[in-house]
Design a protein around this motif. Structure first.
Motif, mmCIF file in Angstrom:
data_model
loop_
_atom_site.group_PDB
_atom_site.id
_atom_site.type_symbol
_atom_site.label_atom_id
_atom_site.label_comp_id
_atom_site.label_asym_id
_atom_site.label_seq_id
_atom_site.Cartn_x
_atom_site.Cartn_y
_atom_site.Cartn_z
ATOM 1 N N ASN A 91 -4.981 -3.786 0.401
ATOM 2 C CA ASN A 91 -4.927 -2.338 0.659
ATOM 3 C C ASN A 91 -6.232 -1.798 1.204
ATOM 4 O O ASN A 91 -6.233 -0.914 2.066
ATOM 5 C CB ASN A 91 -4.519 -1.599 -0.609
ATOM 6 C CG ASN A 91 -3.022 -1.631 -0.789
ATOM 7 O OD1 ASN A 91 -2.294 -0.918 -0.108
ATOM 8 N ND2 ASN A 91 -2.544 -2.519 -1.658
ATOM 9 N N ARG A 113 -6.338 -2.608 4.835
ATOM 10 C CA ARG A 113 -5.455 -1.700 5.583
ATOM 11 C C ARG A 113 -6.103 -0.323 5.750
ATOM 12 O O ARG A 113 -6.143 0.238 6.852
ATOM 13 C CB ARG A 113 -4.122 -1.570 4.824
ATOM 14 C CG ARG A 113 -3.146 -0.572 5.401
ATOM 15 C CD ARG A 113 -1.850 -0.544 4.587
ATOM 16 N NE ARG A 113 -2.023 -0.133 3.201
ATOM 17 C CZ ARG A 113 -2.140 1.124 2.789
ATOM 18 N NH1 ARG A 113 -2.132 2.119 3.664
ATOM 19 N NH2 ARG A 113 -2.297 1.412 1.506
ATOM 20 N N GLU A 123 -5.387 -5.706 9.336
ATOM 21 C CA GLU A 123 -4.633 -5.798 8.086
ATOM 22 C C GLU A 123 -4.470 -7.267 7.716
ATOM 23 O O GLU A 123 -4.383 -8.120 8.596
ATOM 24 C CB GLU A 123 -3.266 -5.130 8.254
ATOM 25 C CG GLU A 123 -3.396 -3.631 8.458
ATOM 26 C CD GLU A 123 -2.084 -2.889 8.285
ATOM 27 O OE1 GLU A 123 -1.161 -3.430 7.638
ATOM 28 O OE2 GLU A 123 -1.990 -1.769 8.808
#
Ligand code: OOG
Ligand code: MG
Length: 259
Positions: free
Chosen positions: A209, A212, A121
Motif C-alpha cells: 500500500n 501504491r 505498484e
C-alpha cells in the motif's frame, strides 16, 4: 477550493507547522475551511516544506489506520499516509522530553527498511524484494488539533499526527511477521495488546500500500527509507516520567523513557 475562511492551502500548512513548533494545539481546520482529501495531502506537503527549509530531511513514510483498533479509536476509517523526518527518529533506550509534545500517545508498530527505490505498484509476493530489514517499533503520535480530534482531511493535513518514532534492532526479511502478538507496556504493565495480523491482515500489505500511495502522490519510497506499517492497537497517552516498551513476538522489544 471552497473554503469558508478563504485561507489558502499554504496558510493552513503554516498554521499546522506553527502549532507543532509552538507545541500549541489549534482548532480543527475543517471547522472553518472545506478542503478535499487531495488538498489535505497538498497541505501536508506544504507544511513539510517548512520543516525541510529548517534542515529536516525526509527519511521515510508511515501508514495510519491500517488496523480496525486504530480506526475505531479515532473514528476515521480510511488508510492514510504521512512523512517521517530525521528529527522524528529517536534512539531506542533514550529519554524523551515531553515538553516537545502537545498530548503525545504511543502505539506499537512494525518498521520496514526499504532496500531499493519503489517507483511502481508492487504485489505482496514482490514486497520482500524491496525490504532488507524488519524491526519492532513504537510510533509517538501528537495531533496538532485540540483534544486529538479530527476529520480524515484534518489528520492528513496534519501529517497524520506524525511526531516521533523509535525503531528496534533490524531482523532479516525472511523473519515471519504474520500472527505475532504485539503489545505496548507502560511502566512494565501491558496497556494494549494485539496481533501483527491486525495490520491489514498481513503487515506485508503495508509495503504494497505504501508503494501504491507513494506512486499516486509522487512521494515514492526510496532505498534506506523507514516505513512504519501502522499501529496494531489503540494508542496510549504518554505521561512523564514513564518507561514505555513495545514487544513483538519473535521480533523483540524496544523501550524509551519519558521525562
Ligand atoms: C493518526 C495516525 C494514525 C496509525 O498507526 O494508525 C497512525 C492518529 O491516530 O492520530 O499513525
Ligand atoms: Mg502509527
Amino acid at each position: 477550493m471552497q473554503n469558508t475562511s478563504n485561507s489558502s492551502l499554504s496558510d493552513l500548512a503554516i498554521l499546522l507547522d506553527q502549532a507543532a513548533q509552538n507545541v500549541n494545539p489549534i482548532d480543527q481546520l475543517s471547522l472553518t475551511s472545506t478542503f478535499t482529501e487531495t488538498e489535505a495531502y497538498e497541505i501536508q506537503r506544504l507544511s513539510m516544506e517548512e520543516r525541510y527549509a529548517r534542515g529536516e530531511k525526509l527519511v521515510g513514510l508511515k501508514l495510519g489506520f491500517t488496523s480496525y483498533a486504530k480506526m475505531e479509536q479515532m473514528g476515521v476509517h480510511d488508510m492514510i499516509w504521512g512523512r517521517l523526518t530525521d528529527t522524528m527518529l529517536i534512539s531506542k533506550g533514550d529519554s524523551i522530553s515531553m515538553s516537545r509534545f502537545i498530548h503525545a500517545r504511543a502505539e506499537p508498530e512494525i518498521c520496514f527498511r526499504i532496500s531499493q527505490d519503489i517507483n511502481r505498484e508492487i504485489t505482496i509476493d514482490e514486497a520482500r524484494d524491496f525490504v532488507d530489514g524488519i524491526a519492532p517499533a513504537i510510533e509517538i503520535i501528537d495531533s496538532r488539533y485540540q483534544n486529538f480530534k479530527f476529520s480524515l482531511e484534518d489528520v492528513i493535513a496534519d501529517n497524520c499526527s506524525s511526531s516521533a518514532f523509535v525503531v528496534g534492532d533490524w531482523l532479516d526479511v525472511t523473519t515471519p511477521i504474520v500472527d505475532l502478538v504485539m503489545s505496548l507496556s507502560m511502566n512494565g504493565e501491558i496497556s494494549e495488546k494485539g496481533s501483527s495480523s491486525d495490520i491489514l491482515g498481513n503487515p506485508w500489505l503495508s509495503v504494497v500500500n505504501a508503494a501504491r500511495l507513494g506512486v499516486k502522490y509522487n512521494e515514492p519510497l526510496k532505498k534506506g527509507h523507514y516505513l512504519m506499517a501502522g499501529a496494531a492497537t489503540p494508542a496510549v497517552f504518554l505521561q512523564s516520567p514513564m518507561e514505555v516498551s513495545a514487544n513483538v513476538e519473535n521480533l523483540g522489544s524496544i523501550h524509551f523513557r519519558t521525562a
